[in-house]
Design a protein around this motif. Structure first.
Motif, PDB file in Angstrom:
ATOM      1  N   ARG A  75     -11.191 -10.406  -5.114  1.00  0.00           N
ATOM      2  CA  ARG A  75     -10.923 -11.229  -3.921  1.00  0.00           C
ATOM      3  C   ARG A  75      -9.654 -12.052  -4.106  1.00  0.00           C
ATOM      4  N   SER A  78      -6.742  -9.752  -3.791  1.00  0.00           N
ATOM      5  CA  SER A  78      -6.580  -9.269  -2.414  1.00  0.00           C
ATOM      6  C   SER A  78      -5.845 -10.290  -1.550  1.00  0.00           C
ATOM      7  N   GLU A  89      -6.200   1.907   8.885  1.00  0.00           N
ATOM      8  CA  GLU A  89      -6.072   0.498   9.239  1.00  0.00           C
ATOM      9  C   GLU A  89      -6.217  -0.394   8.007  1.00  0.00           C
ATOM     10  N   PHE A  90      -5.393  -1.409   7.939  1.00  0.00           N
ATOM     11  CA  PHE A  90      -5.465  -2.396   6.864  1.00  0.00           C
ATOM     12  C   PHE A  90      -6.595  -3.372   7.185  1.00  0.00           C
ATOM     13  N   THR A  91      -7.660  -3.323   6.407  1.00  0.00           N
ATOM     14  CA  THR A  91      -8.794  -4.242   6.569  1.00  0.00           C
ATOM     15  C   THR A  91      -9.142  -4.818   5.199  1.00  0.00           C
ATOM     16  N   ASP A  92      -9.893  -5.905   5.195  1.00  0.00           N
ATOM     17  CA  ASP A  92     -10.328  -6.502   3.929  1.00  0.00           C
ATOM     18  C   ASP A  92     -11.144  -5.509   3.103  1.00  0.00           C
ATOM     19  N   ASP A  93     -12.067  -4.805   3.758  1.00  0.00           N
ATOM     20  CA  ASP A  93     -12.913  -3.847   3.039  1.00  0.00           C
ATOM     21  C   ASP A  93     -12.092  -2.703   2.451  1.00  0.00           C
ATOM     22  N   ALA A  94     -11.152  -2.171   3.236  1.00  0.00           N
ATOM     23  CA  ALA A  94     -10.313  -1.063   2.749  1.00  0.00           C
ATOM     24  C   ALA A  94      -9.442  -1.525   1.587  1.00  0.00           C
TER      25      ALA A  94
END
Length: 130
Positions: A75, A78, A89-94
């Motif tokens: 985290r 990240s 798509e750029f996501t937190d999970d990805a």
């Protein structure tokens, strides 16, 4: 010189492109957009990481402690990444999946973000303002 010559926060918040290579070192056209360690978001994430480490220190089960510590570290790292060139798509999970499954990229993100010359030296071909 003036005091503003030493300011780092705003530039660190903007980010710089970090080129990505495959695990064998082969260069690619892919990149991550990385904030510097002086960015507002990373400083908050670093404080959160330290709090999470303190909380994890009281966990007796070593496997659980290691899992919590690794999740907190991912985290924190990240928080340095604000975009990418991938088609998905750029996501937190990805992003967390990329960093978890590609430890060599996580290490490179840390080195890149910590190198102030990347953000404050002469503009490179990988800069945001190409």
């Amino acid at each position: 010189m003036k005091p503003s010559d030493f300011f780092t926060r705003a530039k660190a918040n903007e980010g710089e492109r970090m080129p990505l290579s495959l695990p064998d070192g082969t260069p690619t056209d892919e990149w991550l957009l990385i904030r510097g360690v002086d960015s507002d978001q990373f400083r908050v994430a670093l404080d959160d990481f330290r709090r999470e480490l303190l909380a994890a220190a009281s966990i007796k089960d070593e496997a659980e402690k290691a899992e919590k510590t690794e999740a907190a570290r991912l985290r924190m790292n990240s928080a340095l990444v604000i975009g990418w060139s991938f088609d998905i798509e750029f996501t937190d999970d990805a992003l967390l999946e990329l960093l978890r499954e590609s430890p060599y990229i996580t290490a490179e993100v840390d080195r890149f973000a910590s190198d102030r010359r990347r953000f404050f030296g002469k503009r490179s071909t990988g800069s945001l303002k190409d």
